[in-house]
Design an enzyme around this catalytic site. Sequence first.
Site, PDB file in Angstrom:
ATOM      1  N   HIS A  95       0.928  -1.159   0.184  1.00 11.09           N
ATOM      2  CA  HIS A  95       0.120  -0.076  -0.296  1.00 11.09           C
ATOM      3  C   HIS A  95       0.841   1.446  -0.014  1.00 11.09           C
ATOM      4  CE1 HIS A  95      -2.560  -3.302   1.790  1.00 11.09           C
ATOM      5  NE2 HIS A  95      -3.643  -2.505   0.945  1.00 11.09           N
ATOM      6  N   ASP A  97      -4.946  -6.437  -7.658  1.00 10.93           N
ATOM      7  CA  ASP A  97      -5.260  -5.958  -6.521  1.00 10.93           C
ATOM      8  C   ASP A  97      -5.561  -4.487  -6.941  1.00 10.93           C
ATOM      9  OD1 ASP A  97      -5.592  -5.413  -3.962  1.00 10.93           O
ATOM     10  OD2 ASP A  97      -3.416  -6.141  -3.399  1.00 10.93           O
TER      11      ASP A  97
END
Length: 400
Positions: free
Chosen positions: A250, A320
């Site tokens: 992230h 993702d």
Amino acid sequence: MRRSRWFTAAVAVTLAAALGGCAAGAAAPRPSGSVDDPAGARAASASPSPTPTATATATPDPVAAYADARLANMTLRQKVASLFILHGPGTDGAALRAFADRYGLGGLILMGDNIPATPAALAAQTAAANASEPSLPLLIGTDEEGGDVTRLPWDGLPGASELRGQPPRATQDVFARRAALLKQAGVNVNFGTVADVTADPSSFIYDRVLGTDPGSAAARVAASVTGERGSVLSTIKHFPGHGETEADSHRTVPTAAVDRARWAAQDAPPFRAGVRAGAELVMFGHLVYGGVDARPASLSPAWHRILADELGFHGVTVTDDMRMLQDTGLPEYRDAGANAVQALAAGNTMILMVQGAGTDPGAMIDAVVAAVGQGRIPASTIDADARKVLQLRRSLAPQG
């Protein structure tokens, strides 16, 4: 994909077709043509001619026939748009449907801001989102792993950190119960099975893995997919495996000097087990194994070939959350449209994204359409991907 407990950022698909009431037949392998593999699509083997003593008795697959007919009437832009799963804000089901219809999306991902207070309210919301075309439901997905990544406040079932200390049967039972909660709420895809492996407590993924060694992880990954069967479509993630590095994708693109031999021994077994158990989707992670490819797996044709050729998966692959690449701050991933082009060219069937401020879904779709026009992505690849998505969605339609 993870952003917090209640708001975390954000496969062969065998769609068994049954006359009178089951899902679709197996989807055809995705053509391999891409920006990096211009030689392109695999040639389909010609069907042998019947002998004079044989008659063709194969029953037509109604799901495949529906998908082919639908595809024949779609524009290129409609096909491309159907490959996107995006996030629309709020809990108004009609507004979510309007958002999906505005762009022609193939699906929606539900995040924390999409979850109302009760199961009944969520069921009403998802029903409204699919009310306008029940014959071709949207893919409505969420990350319901349990434990650290839980979207449904009423899901008090154990997460991975508890399940890995119990027999695999416990994982199957918990994921069956969790899938029932999702199905009752109208969610038809769970991005919920973490197939990563690590025994390192300092890894950001450690609390979410189902096993700390390849064997134990593989057994529980297969159990989770078996448990979800018949209730929701299962997704195994984050291919080729997040467990080789402590870094959090992230915030950066995790990089590890992992080669094919190390991956095959350490990271592949849970994914292979999930594929064999029948997972319908595989999610690709934004991580680099330097011994295989210098690009993130989500943008790597090499990793997509490995998944197909070595693990035998020819179904729906999904990235993702693509916003994660932008959130790294790296200049090469600043352009959402360029990222989407690279991801589809690499071999992903679908693009998943929780859009940030200023992200224009229409511009991303336009970028892919332009790439097809420029020959950077073969039109046959878009057709094959759109057909897979249509079959998957059609398999979810009410029977009869």
